[in-house]
Design a protein around this motif. Sequence first.
Motif, PDB file in Angstrom:
ATOM      1  N   VAL A  59      11.228  13.008  -7.644  1.00 13.89           N
ATOM      2  CA  VAL A  59      11.873  13.707  -8.759  1.00 13.89           C
ATOM      3  C   VAL A  59      11.076  14.971  -9.115  1.00 13.89           C
ATOM      4  CG1 VAL A  59      12.448  13.554 -11.222  1.00 13.89           C
ATOM      5  CG2 VAL A  59      13.053  11.677  -9.676  1.00 13.89           C
ATOM      6  N   ILE A  60       9.762  14.878  -9.136  1.00 15.16           N
ATOM      7  CA  ILE A  60       8.920  16.042  -9.442  1.00 15.16           C
ATOM      8  C   ILE A  60       9.095  17.121  -8.372  1.00 15.16           C
ATOM      9  CG2 ILE A  60       6.514  16.832  -9.589  1.00 15.16           C
ATOM     10  CD1 ILE A  60       5.932  14.076 -10.966  1.00 15.16           C
ATOM     11  N   LYS A  61       9.144  16.718  -7.113  1.00 18.30           N
ATOM     12  CA  LYS A  61       9.323  17.686  -6.030  1.00 18.30           C
ATOM     13  C   LYS A  61      10.666  18.406  -6.173  1.00 18.30           C
ATOM     14  CE  LYS A  61       9.147  18.313  -1.095  1.00 18.30           C
ATOM     15  NZ  LYS A  61       8.074  18.243  -0.156  1.00 18.30           N
ATOM     16  N   PRO A  77       7.106   6.182   5.634  1.00 17.12           N
ATOM     17  CA  PRO A  77       8.425   6.545   6.182  1.00 17.12           C
ATOM     18  C   PRO A  77       9.433   6.909   5.087  1.00 17.12           C
ATOM     19  CG  PRO A  77       7.633   4.494   7.162  1.00 17.12           C
ATOM     20  CD  PRO A  77       6.702   4.837   6.037  1.00 17.12           C
ATOM     21  N   ILE A  78       9.366   6.221   3.955  1.00 17.79           N
ATOM     22  CA  ILE A  78      10.259   6.508   2.829  1.00 17.79           C
ATOM     23  C   ILE A  78       9.938   7.884   2.256  1.00 17.79           C
ATOM     24  CG2 ILE A  78      10.940   5.789   0.490  1.00 17.79           C
ATOM     25  CD1 ILE A  78      10.324   2.875   1.448  1.00 17.79           C
ATOM     26  N   VAL A  79       8.653   8.162   2.072  1.00 16.58           N
ATOM     27  CA  VAL A  79       8.221   9.465   1.557  1.00 16.58           C
ATOM     28  C   VAL A  79       8.676  10.575   2.502  1.00 16.58           C
ATOM     29  CG1 VAL A  79       6.203  10.899   1.059  1.00 16.58           C
ATOM     30  CG2 VAL A  79       6.267   8.528   0.279  1.00 16.58           C
ATOM     31  N   ASP A  80       8.506  10.359   3.807  1.00 20.91           N
ATOM     32  CA  ASP A  80       8.915  11.371   4.785  1.00 20.91           C
ATOM     33  C   ASP A  80      10.413  11.659   4.685  1.00 20.91           C
ATOM     34  OD1 ASP A  80       6.303  11.483   5.678  1.00 20.91           O
ATOM     35  OD2 ASP A  80       6.665  10.254   7.468  1.00 20.91           O
ATOM     36  N   ASN A 101       6.181   5.072  -8.214  1.00 23.33           N
ATOM     37  CA  ASN A 101       5.366   6.266  -8.019  1.00 23.33           C
ATOM     38  C   ASN A 101       6.002   7.197  -6.982  1.00 23.33           C
ATOM     39  OD1 ASN A 101       3.119   7.993  -8.209  1.00 23.33           O
ATOM     40  ND2 ASN A 101       2.079   6.909  -6.556  1.00 23.33           N
ATOM     41  N   ILE A 102       6.504   6.642  -5.893  1.00 23.62           N
ATOM     42  CA  ILE A 102       7.146   7.436  -4.837  1.00 23.62           C
ATOM     43  C   ILE A 102       8.410   8.109  -5.365  1.00 23.62           C
ATOM     44  CG2 ILE A 102       8.320   7.281  -2.596  1.00 23.62           C
ATOM     45  CD1 ILE A 102       5.147   6.940  -2.595  1.00 23.62           C
ATOM     46  N   LEU A 116       0.832  -1.198   0.000  1.00 25.46           N
ATOM     47  CA  LEU A 116       0.000   0.000   0.000  1.00 25.46           C
ATOM     48  C   LEU A 116       0.868   1.251   0.000  1.00 25.46           C
ATOM     49  CD1 LEU A 116      -2.452  -1.154   2.802  1.00 25.46           C
ATOM     50  CD2 LEU A 116      -2.847  -1.259   0.336  1.00 25.46           C
ATOM     51  N   VAL A 117       0.344   2.294  -0.601  1.00 25.58           N
ATOM     52  CA  VAL A 117       1.075   3.560  -0.626  1.00 25.58           C
ATOM     53  C   VAL A 117       1.364   4.015   0.806  1.00 25.58           C
ATOM     54  CG1 VAL A 117       0.948   5.988  -1.322  1.00 25.58           C
ATOM     55  CG2 VAL A 117       0.151   4.217  -2.871  1.00 25.58           C
TER      56      VAL A 117
END
Length: 114
Positions: A73-75, A35-38, A67-68, A29-30
Amino acid sequence: MEIKTKDYTLEYDRDTQTVTCSGAFRLNLVEEYAPIVDLLNEVADSSPNTVTLDLRKLEFLNSSGINIVSKFVIKVRQQKNIQIAIKGSKQIPWQKKSLKNLQRLMPSLQLEFE
């Protein structure tokens, strides 16, 4: 900063401004990627001149993981003052095809394969 699980490790070295990923990102699940996104958001928000994403030891990355990485990269692209380099491995089949697509999101992205 570091995240360690039985399946993967994610480390950020502030001195070299490098995020190193190893193991396999097989999260379902996304939300499990939170924790990785953070960690990635914290790296981007610290506004380093350059950030290197070292994926050479990342053996598997599912679609949620791609996706993450794409959102990271977009950020970075939106901040305009950060250059990003991604290191991949020629020996890991998914990397050559999938990582090239990130250059579509940010043409100035430096992609290196070893």
